[in-house]
Design a protein around this motif. Structure first.
Motif, mmCIF file in Angstrom:
data_model
loop_
_atom_site.group_PDB
_atom_site.id
_atom_site.type_symbol
_atom_site.label_atom_id
_atom_site.label_comp_id
_atom_site.label_asym_id
_atom_site.label_seq_id
_atom_site.Cartn_x
_atom_site.Cartn_y
_atom_site.Cartn_z
ATOM 1 N N LEU A 141 0.674 -1.312 0.069
ATOM 2 C CA LEU A 141 0.059 0.064 -0.160
ATOM 3 C C LEU A 141 0.966 1.270 -0.038
ATOM 4 C CD1 LEU A 141 -2.853 1.222 0.174
ATOM 5 C CD2 LEU A 141 -2.797 1.329 2.413
ATOM 6 N N PHE A 188 0.771 4.343 -2.942
ATOM 7 C CA PHE A 188 0.498 5.661 -2.575
ATOM 8 C C PHE A 188 1.613 6.471 -3.102
ATOM 9 C CE2 PHE A 188 -2.282 4.743 1.269
ATOM 10 C CZ PHE A 188 -3.305 4.872 0.364
ATOM 11 N N ILE A 245 1.566 9.216 -6.187
ATOM 12 C CA ILE A 245 1.796 10.940 -5.861
ATOM 13 C C ILE A 245 2.939 10.927 -6.943
ATOM 14 C CG2 ILE A 245 2.669 12.332 -4.261
ATOM 15 C CD1 ILE A 245 1.699 10.753 -2.024
ATOM 16 N N ARG A 256 -10.547 1.704 -21.528
ATOM 17 C CA ARG A 256 -11.038 2.630 -20.426
ATOM 18 C C ARG A 256 -9.606 3.585 -20.167
ATOM 19 N NH1 ARG A 256 -14.490 2.673 -16.041
ATOM 20 N NH2 ARG A 256 -13.832 4.368 -14.772
ATOM 21 N N VAL A 278 -5.742 16.270 -6.218
ATOM 22 C CA VAL A 278 -6.365 15.323 -5.563
ATOM 23 C C VAL A 278 -7.503 14.663 -6.134
ATOM 24 C CG1 VAL A 278 -8.049 15.683 -3.542
ATOM 25 C CG2 VAL A 278 -6.255 16.993 -3.677
ATOM 26 N N LEU A 279 -8.159 15.381 -7.243
ATOM 27 C CA LEU A 279 -9.065 14.422 -8.212
ATOM 28 C C LEU A 279 -8.389 13.371 -8.857
ATOM 29 C CD1 LEU A 279 -11.274 16.728 -10.187
ATOM 30 C CD2 LEU A 279 -11.811 15.148 -8.542
ATOM 31 N N PHE A 310 -5.600 11.840 -7.623
ATOM 32 C CA PHE A 310 -5.291 10.947 -6.614
ATOM 33 C C PHE A 310 -6.420 9.993 -6.247
ATOM 34 C CE2 PHE A 310 -5.594 9.517 -2.052
ATOM 35 C CZ PHE A 310 -4.231 8.837 -1.846
ATOM 36 N N ALA A 311 -7.851 10.568 -6.334
ATOM 37 C CA ALA A 311 -9.007 9.694 -6.211
ATOM 38 C C ALA A 311 -9.027 8.998 -7.246
ATOM 39 C CB ALA A 311 -10.250 10.473 -6.038
ATOM 40 N N GLU A 312 -8.768 9.137 -8.397
ATOM 41 C CA GLU A 312 -8.754 8.452 -9.758
ATOM 42 C C GLU A 312 -7.896 7.161 -9.984
ATOM 43 O OE1 GLU A 312 -8.976 10.988 -13.057
ATOM 44 O OE2 GLU A 312 -11.076 11.936 -12.223
ATOM 45 N N THR A 331 -6.221 5.797 -7.282
ATOM 46 C CA THR A 331 -6.374 4.951 -6.160
ATOM 47 C C THR A 331 -7.559 4.054 -6.449
ATOM 48 O OG1 THR A 331 -7.533 6.485 -5.068
ATOM 49 C CG2 THR A 331 -5.199 6.185 -4.486
ATOM 50 N N SER A 332 -8.485 4.859 -7.236
ATOM 51 C CA SER A 332 -9.828 3.966 -7.554
ATOM 52 C C SER A 332 -9.253 3.094 -8.699
ATOM 53 C CB SER A 332 -11.014 4.858 -8.372
ATOM 54 O OG SER A 332 -11.212 5.667 -7.095
ATOM 55 N N LEU A 356 -6.249 0.515 -6.510
ATOM 56 C CA LEU A 356 -6.417 -0.253 -4.891
ATOM 57 C C LEU A 356 -7.319 -1.611 -5.200
ATOM 58 C CD1 LEU A 356 -6.134 2.740 -2.607
ATOM 59 C CD2 LEU A 356 -4.369 0.896 -3.251
ATOM 60 N N PRO A 357 -8.382 -1.422 -5.904
ATOM 61 C CA PRO A 357 -9.124 -2.790 -6.273
ATOM 62 C C PRO A 357 -8.508 -3.656 -6.644
ATOM 63 C CG PRO A 357 -10.505 -0.730 -6.974
ATOM 64 C CD PRO A 357 -9.120 -0.104 -6.629
ATOM 65 N N VAL A 407 -6.109 -5.144 -3.970
ATOM 66 C CA VAL A 407 -7.055 -6.120 -2.909
ATOM 67 C C VAL A 407 -6.973 -7.314 -3.808
ATOM 68 C CG1 VAL A 407 -9.281 -6.430 -1.897
ATOM 69 C CG2 VAL A 407 -8.371 -4.181 -1.801
ATOM 70 N N VAL A 408 -7.622 -7.447 -5.000
ATOM 71 C CA VAL A 408 -7.690 -8.552 -5.683
ATOM 72 C C VAL A 408 -6.234 -9.551 -5.749
ATOM 73 C CG1 VAL A 408 -8.393 -9.719 -7.876
ATOM 74 C CG2 VAL A 408 -9.537 -7.959 -6.805
ATOM 75 N N THR A 415 -17.020 3.735 -9.109
ATOM 76 C CA THR A 415 -15.903 3.033 -9.530
ATOM 77 C C THR A 415 -14.847 3.962 -9.857
ATOM 78 O OG1 THR A 415 -17.962 2.619 -11.236
ATOM 79 C CG2 THR A 415 -16.105 0.708 -10.596
ATOM 80 N N ALA A 416 -15.168 5.186 -10.457
ATOM 81 C CA ALA A 416 -13.944 5.982 -11.008
ATOM 82 C C ALA A 416 -13.348 6.753 -9.759
ATOM 83 C CB ALA A 416 -14.402 6.917 -11.914
ATOM 84 N N ARG A 417 -13.891 7.137 -8.793
ATOM 85 C CA ARG A 417 -13.353 7.868 -7.741
ATOM 86 C C ARG A 417 -13.636 7.508 -6.344
ATOM 87 N NH1 ARG A 417 -14.867 13.546 -10.862
ATOM 88 N NH2 ARG A 417 -13.065 13.415 -12.129
ATOM 89 N N ALA A 461 -14.505 4.469 -4.899
ATOM 90 C CA ALA A 461 -13.694 3.336 -4.537
ATOM 91 C C ALA A 461 -12.388 3.502 -4.013
ATOM 92 C CB ALA A 461 -13.791 2.223 -5.530
ATOM 93 N N GLY A 462 -11.390 4.168 -4.777
ATOM 94 C CA GLY A 462 -9.990 4.416 -4.096
ATOM 95 C C GLY A 462 -9.990 5.357 -3.060
ATOM 96 N N VAL A 463 -11.006 6.121 -2.909
ATOM 97 C CA VAL A 463 -10.835 7.051 -1.656
ATOM 98 C C VAL A 463 -11.141 6.159 -0.257
ATOM 99 C CG1 VAL A 463 -11.789 8.928 -0.490
ATOM 100 C CG2 VAL A 463 -11.665 9.104 -2.813
ATOM 101 N N ILE A 505 -10.908 2.720 -0.278
ATOM 102 C CA ILE A 505 -10.128 1.623 0.086
ATOM 103 C C ILE A 505 -8.829 2.282 0.658
ATOM 104 C CG2 ILE A 505 -8.589 -0.210 -0.699
ATOM 105 C CD1 ILE A 505 -10.932 -0.535 -2.996
ATOM 106 N N MET A 542 4.171 7.372 4.738
ATOM 107 C CA MET A 542 3.044 7.330 3.555
ATOM 108 C C MET A 542 1.586 7.200 4.045
ATOM 109 S SD MET A 542 4.998 7.861 0.978
ATOM 110 C CE MET A 542 3.869 7.889 -0.068
ATOM 111 N N VAL A 576 -12.853 17.540 -2.672
ATOM 112 C CA VAL A 576 -12.832 17.936 -3.814
ATOM 113 C C VAL A 576 -13.904 16.970 -4.673
ATOM 114 C CG1 VAL A 576 -11.335 17.827 -5.985
ATOM 115 C CG2 VAL A 576 -10.734 18.913 -3.826
ATOM 116 N N VAL A 593 -15.149 -5.663 -3.347
ATOM 117 C CA VAL A 593 -13.853 -5.423 -3.096
ATOM 118 C C VAL A 593 -13.748 -4.332 -1.811
ATOM 119 C CG1 VAL A 593 -11.518 -4.519 -3.922
ATOM 120 C CG2 VAL A 593 -12.974 -6.145 -5.400
#
Lengths: 343, 260
Positions: free
Chosen positions: A67, A71, A75, A195, A217-218, A220-222, A224-225, A228-229, A232-233, B6-8, B10-12, B14, B46, B60, B98
């Motif tokens: 993890l 991260f 970054i 995709r 920040v956006l 980062f969200a995209e 990690t989305s 991270l899944p 996990v898998v 799914t796009a945003r 899920a990552g936040v 997890i 981290m 955001v 997940v």
């Protein structure tokens, strides 16, 4: 210009109340999760079968270990995408494709993230306009050609039996060979998942606007989305394989020049250990196995393993990954046999 | 909205689950159950940096960028709404599953060490054979009162048994795992050696000759064994050297159960 203006204005007008609400929701959720953790049982119950317990322990260990590296990679990839000017890449990288890939394969020296962190970073480089073959060269070479890996391999093996040299040279040659083969593909973007390919095109055609921090920040969200899944898998698969596959048979194959190479490549694939420290792990098997099989372990495991495939699948098609795995495995087999013959 | 999860989100989510789990393990001194101590600082730092970004994401992401929704919408119309919609629902269900699994494994299950089930899957003492045990010459000259299970196991494996190990006394802490060749009379006092994280854990152990041990000490329980090394009285065990115990005491799992 007008478009940019409107985009900038809309968020600021609504920003103040949302800032407070967003922060409050985020912190409240973090506190709720922490409370859940604290209230959950602290001692394993005896009713659960050992295999199930070990499956979770092993999977959690892969996840917790990887993890922070993911991260860090995310970054760095955001920094590459948003804060490093595009011109820097075009100016610094050589024009000739072979030289470009050679430079990409040495990028790990500057950015010593290990495998898991390299995947988001490579995605950042792809979004920045680098070709698939260049990104692939980076992905395969960087875990081996970086100072941390080279130092730990040296600490573990010194210059004995050509293991260090075999790893460095083998890593460089195989990464560039795969990069060259992929560069022959007439439409490289077909190697990417639809995709991610769409994201690349969007990024290229409509460069995003808005403040850099906000975009960061956006992103980062995209990112990690996406990652991270997959992590996990990947961790769950790695854990399940550990529980299901016995390693006892491995030791008996150690002395055979061909089987020992295959055995350690199989071990590298399932154990999915970070390339920065894999030399110490395999060192402990040193006297049981021939040097060529150790080189094959150190090169193959750094490039391809079960967790890496799960992470890479976020970005590349299954067919592309199958080809990479097959080519890298064949090359490592040849490398291992070669070292066994020479040493 | 579904697309946006799914796009945003899920990552936040997890990320937040992983961060809370990591910080809690670090705060309660249990990170060592999963990873090597050299990563403790890096992992914690981290987690804190990612926590800042994750909380910022809650500010955001709800606004997002207006383009995002439009594009998704656009694509949906272009490619046949039903098929796309179905696949999207599947993708959202996958992400939710997940996320829930991650929360369950990281936040609900009690932290645990590896068990004998993993010892069975990995050759005990296979890994103390290499040049890693090159230290055994130094070991043989060292102060054996500080020797760990790993040190003794590697000395025995290196064949230092007869001239050095036999006759020495030792006090060793480890978990109980049966000797597969003579499970009634011999158990190992064992530890896992970890290089990176628990996935690469290699079991090492020293044989203890103690008939009917299982009636007193369950498999996987932690014990402290004090005794003298000697020829193994067991006829079936492949271990030539075993501890004949003076005392075996049940003990609790040490805070650092693995050795490095």
């Amino acid at each position: 210009m007008i478009g940019r203006h409107t985009l900038d204005v809309v968020p600021t007008r609504r920003a103040a109340p949302r800032l407070g609400t967003g922060l409050a929701i985020g912190i409240a959720l973090a506190v709720a999760l922490l409370t859940l953790r604290i209230l959950s049982p602290q001692r394993p119950s005896d009713g659960v079968p050992e295999q199930v317990r070990d499956f979770f322990t092993l999977s959690i260990s892969v996840f917790v270990e990887s993890l922070p590296f993911v991260f860090l990679g995310v970054i760095l990839s955001i920094v590459v995408r948003i804060f490093v000017p595009e011109a820097l890449f075009t100016r610094l990288l050589p024009r000739h494709p072979v030289a470009r890939r050679a430079v990409m394969s040495l990028l790990g020296v500057l950015l010593p993230v290990c495998e898991c962190g390299n995947v988001p970073l490579a995605r950042g480089l792809l979004l920045r306009g680098l070709s698939v073959s260049e990104a692939m060269t980076f992905l395969l070479a960087a875990p081996i050609l970086n100072p941390v890996t080279i130092i730990t391999t040296y600490q573990a093996f010194g210059f004995d039996d050509g293991i260090l040299l075999g790893r460095i040279a083998g890593g460089f040659v195989i990464a560039n060979l795969v990069g060259w083969l992929f560069s022959l593909h007439p439409r490289q973007e077909q190697l990417l998942t639809p995709r991610f390919e769409a994201a690349c095109r969007l990024d290229h055609d409509h460069p995003e606007t808005g403040s850099r921090m906000r975009r960061g920040v956006l992103a980062f969200a995209e990112e990690t989305s996406t990652m991270l899944p997959a992590l996990v898998v990947g961790s769950a698969i790695a854990g399940a394989i550990q529980v299901g596959v016995s390693r006892e048979a491995l030791g008996s194959l150690g002395g055979n020049p061909v089987l020992s190479v295959l055995a350690l490549m199989a071990l590298a694939f399932i154990v999915a250990i970070c390339s920065n420290v894999d030399a110490f792990f395999i060192l402990s098997f040193g006297s049981t196995f021939l040097p060529g099989s150790i080189v094959a372990f150190l090169v193959f495991g750094a490039m391809v393993d079960v967790k890496m495939l799960a992470l890479l699948r976020t970005t590349f098609t299954a067919a592309a990954l199958l080809r990479v795995t097959a080519i890298v495995a064949l090359c490592c087999l040849v490398l291992g046999l070669g070292v066994n013959l020479l040493a | 909205m579904r697309e946006r999860f799914t796009a945003r989100w899920a990552g936040v989510l997890i990320s937040l689950i992983g961060i809370v789990a990591t910080v809690w393990l670090a705060a309660t001194g249990q990170l060592g159950l999963y990873i090597h101590p050299r990563y403790f600082v890096f992992t914690t730092v981290m987690a804190v940096i990612a926590a800042v970004l994750t909380i910022a994401a809650f500010v955001v992401v709800p606004g997002g960028d207006p383009e995002y929704g439009d594009d998704a919408e656009h694509e949906q119309h272009a490619h046949g709404e039903q098929a796309r919609g179905g696949r999207r629902s599947l993708a959202v269900a996958g992400s939710v599953l997940v996320t829930v699994l991650a929360a369950g494994a990281l936040l609900v299950l009690p932290p645990a060490t590896l068990t004998t089930s993993t010892v069975d899957q990995r050759d005990l003492n296979a890994s103390v054979a290499g040049p890693a045990a090159a230290g055994s010459a130094e070991l043989a000259g060292g102060d054996q009162s500080s020797f760990s299970v790993k040190d003794w196991a590697s000395l025995i494996r290196q064949g230092a048994g007869d001239e050095f190990v036999v006759g020495k006394t030792a006090t060793l802490t480890g978990f109980v795992t049966p000797d597969p060749d003579d499970p009634e009379n011999v158990f190992y006092v064992a530890r896992f050696v970890v290089t990176c994280c628990a996935v690469d854990a290699q079991p090492v152990g020293v044989a203890v000759y103690s008939p009917d041990w299982e009636s007193r000490f369950p498999v996987d329980s932690w014990v402290e064994v004090t005794g003298t090394f000697g020829a193994n009285p067991s006829l079936d065990s492949l271990q030539t050297i075993a501890i004949t115990p003076d005392a075996i005491d049940a003990t609790s799992r040490p805070s650092q159960p693995y050795v490095y």
